[in-house]
Write a protein that holds these residues in place. Structure first.
Motif, short mmCIF file in Angstrom:
data_model
loop_
_atom_site.label_atom_id
_atom_site.label_comp_id
_atom_site.label_asym_id
_atom_site.label_seq_id
_atom_site.Cartn_x
_atom_site.Cartn_y
_atom_site.Cartn_z
N UNK A 360 0.84 -1.21 0.00
CA UNK A 360 0.00 0.00 0.00
C UNK A 360 0.87 1.25 0.00
N UNK A 361 1.93 1.23 0.77
CA UNK A 361 2.87 2.36 0.81
C UNK A 361 3.51 2.57 -0.56
N UNK A 362 4.00 1.48 -1.15
CA UNK A 362 4.70 1.56 -2.44
C UNK A 362 3.75 2.10 -3.53
N UNK A 363 2.51 1.61 -3.55
CA UNK A 363 1.56 2.05 -4.56
C UNK A 363 1.18 3.51 -4.38
N UNK A 364 1.03 3.95 -3.13
CA UNK A 364 0.68 5.34 -2.87
C UNK A 364 1.81 6.27 -3.28
N UNK A 365 3.05 5.91 -2.92
CA UNK A 365 4.18 6.73 -3.33
C UNK A 365 4.28 6.82 -4.84
N UNK A 366 4.10 5.69 -5.52
CA UNK A 366 4.20 5.68 -6.98
C UNK A 366 3.13 6.58 -7.60
N UNK A 367 1.92 6.55 -7.03
CA UNK A 367 0.83 7.37 -7.58
C UNK A 367 1.12 8.85 -7.40
N UNK A 368 1.67 9.23 -6.25
CA UNK A 368 1.98 10.64 -6.00
C UNK A 368 3.09 11.11 -6.93
#
Length: 440
Positions: A360-368
């Protein structure tokens, strides 16, 4: 009334964003706030056919609030969520409104029906505004009302809608009474308490990925702010805090520590572990440490609850081991001890939830990062600078605190109780991270 026009303007903006999400389901809503491009993936906003449909929704909302034990006190000890609300058709088509009747005490929401032009009001964003009036002792649209509306969305498991509404208020120049950091921790706490209060698997929609994504976005915003702050501005500095895991001699301490490590890994926090496993010291930025503590307090409760249910079911008895029977002089197959099954369950649960939090952290960072303009890499650089600062601080503290050695944990129990290990993975997966259902 003070703030009324500003609230209406903010909520018009909020509903416009939700209309965009409604037109393109599955696509994120992109909002520019100042110089920052924010991206929202809102929960489903329910739409209605008529006032009777609205009344069924209102009943469900109030029942959910009462069941979640989230009290909306009117100042006299009365929980306003327990006061009944009816819905009636309104003659005029331009407004929806709420009125409180005293004898007997009840609320009434007036909604214009579709046939006279009231389709604009037959949606959750409007109805929840009126429910917030019911749950608030303030008759106007001041700070108390706005805080109540935000809290209601969070209590209903709609943290992204709450974040969007909060953003709309801020864009319109309204102070919600709670700063960004405190509100983030409040949202995370409410999401986790919902998981703890759920009584069955269908209702235990834990929202852990939403909590982690919310935490990650907050961490990114702080990291960018730190990177752009001047020397004269106040900056958050790394610190450390020691947290009690359990008293000496208590079983499963090493597995609890394992859960702390998984949560910390997803939140830029380093960990030093006491040799007795009774305490850990967390090293990182204060806001990140607060998030790790909030997640751990809830997740360890979930883990223990799931393990208790597994052992009560008797499913762990399918795991057997060979034991030498000296009296009969032969090897016999016997069920593994409950403590071994529990240890295997905890190990698998902690590992699997840790993987999902980190994802979840990795996906959120990538989206930002992806949402930034191609010419800008400020977020990525800020996150790297933050990581370096925490690593350097941890190395300094290791030297000052005399932290040595490598934590070896406890011997793996998964091979001894493979059935309980797999049950732990399944239970962690049932947390259904980030897949909350819309309230319909």
């Amino acid at each position: 009334m003070p703030d009324t026009q500003e609230v209406y303007a903010a909520e018009d903006l909020f509903r416009g964003w939700l209309d965009e999400a409604h037109r393109s389901p599955g696509d994120p809503v992109r909002v520019r706030v100042g110089g920052e491009l924010r991206e929202f993936a809102p929960e489903t906003e329910v739409r209605f056919t008529d006032p009777d449909h609205v009344e069924a929704f209102v009943d469900k909302v109030l029942a959910h609030v009462v069941a979640s034990q989230s009290v909306y006190d009117d100042g006299t000890g009365l929980d306003l969520a327990t006061v009944p609300v009816s819905v009636r058709a309104r003659r005029g088509h331009r407004l929806a409104h709420y009125e409180r009747h005293e004898l007997p005490l009840r609320g009434v929401i007036a909604i214009p029906p579709r046939e006279i032009g009231g389709s604009w009001s037959l949606r959750a964003a409007v109805v929840l505004h009126e429910i917030a009036h019911h749950l608030c002792s303030d008759d106007g649209h001041g700070r108390e009302f706005r805080t109540t509306f935000l809290r209601l969305l969070e209590d209903l498991g709609m943290p992204v809608l709450a974040d969007m509404l909060h953003t709309a208020y801020r864009v319109s120049g309204l102070d919600t009474g709670v700063d960004d950091e405190d509100r983030t921790l409040l949202r995370i706490g409410r999401l986790l308490r919902q998981a703890e209060r759920s009584s069955n698997e269908a209702e235990r929609d834990a929202f852990f990925a939403k909590a982690q994504a919310l935490a990650t976005r907050h961490q990114i915003a702080l990291a960018v702010a730190r990177a752009t702050a001047t020397d004269e501005e106040r900056r958050e500095d790394p610190t450390w805090e020691t947290v009690l895991i359990g008293e000496s001699g208590k079983r499963s301490l090493a597995r609890y520590v394992r859960l702390v490590l998984e949560i910390a890994r997803a939140n830029d926090v380093r960990v030093a572990i006491y040799t007795t496993n009774t305490r850990v010291t967390l090293y990182g930025f204060p806001s990140d440490i607060s998030i790790v503590k909030a997640l751990y307090a809830s997740l360890v409760t979930q883990m223990v609850t799931d393990a208790d249910a597994h052992l009560r079911s008797g499913a762990h008895r399918a795991d057997t081991r060979l034991v030498w029977n000296a009296r009969r002089r032969r090897w016999e197959e016997r069920p593994v001890h409950g403590s071994t099954a529990r240890a295997a369950f905890y190990e698998a649960w902690a590992d699997h939830v840790g993987e999902r939090l980190f994802a979840a952290r990795r996906e959120t960072q990538a989206a930002v990062i992806e949402a930034e303009s191609p010419s800008s890499s400020s977020t990525e650089l800020a996150l790297r600078a933050k990581e370096v600062e925490v690593v350097d601080y941890f190395a300094q503290m290791q030297a000052e605190h005399g932290v040595r050695g490598t934590w070896k944990g406890a011997a793996s129990a998964g091979h001894a109780a493979p059935g309980s290990h797999h049950a732990g993975v399944r239970a962690a997966a049932r947390a259904r991270l980030g897949t909350e259902r819309a309230l319909e």
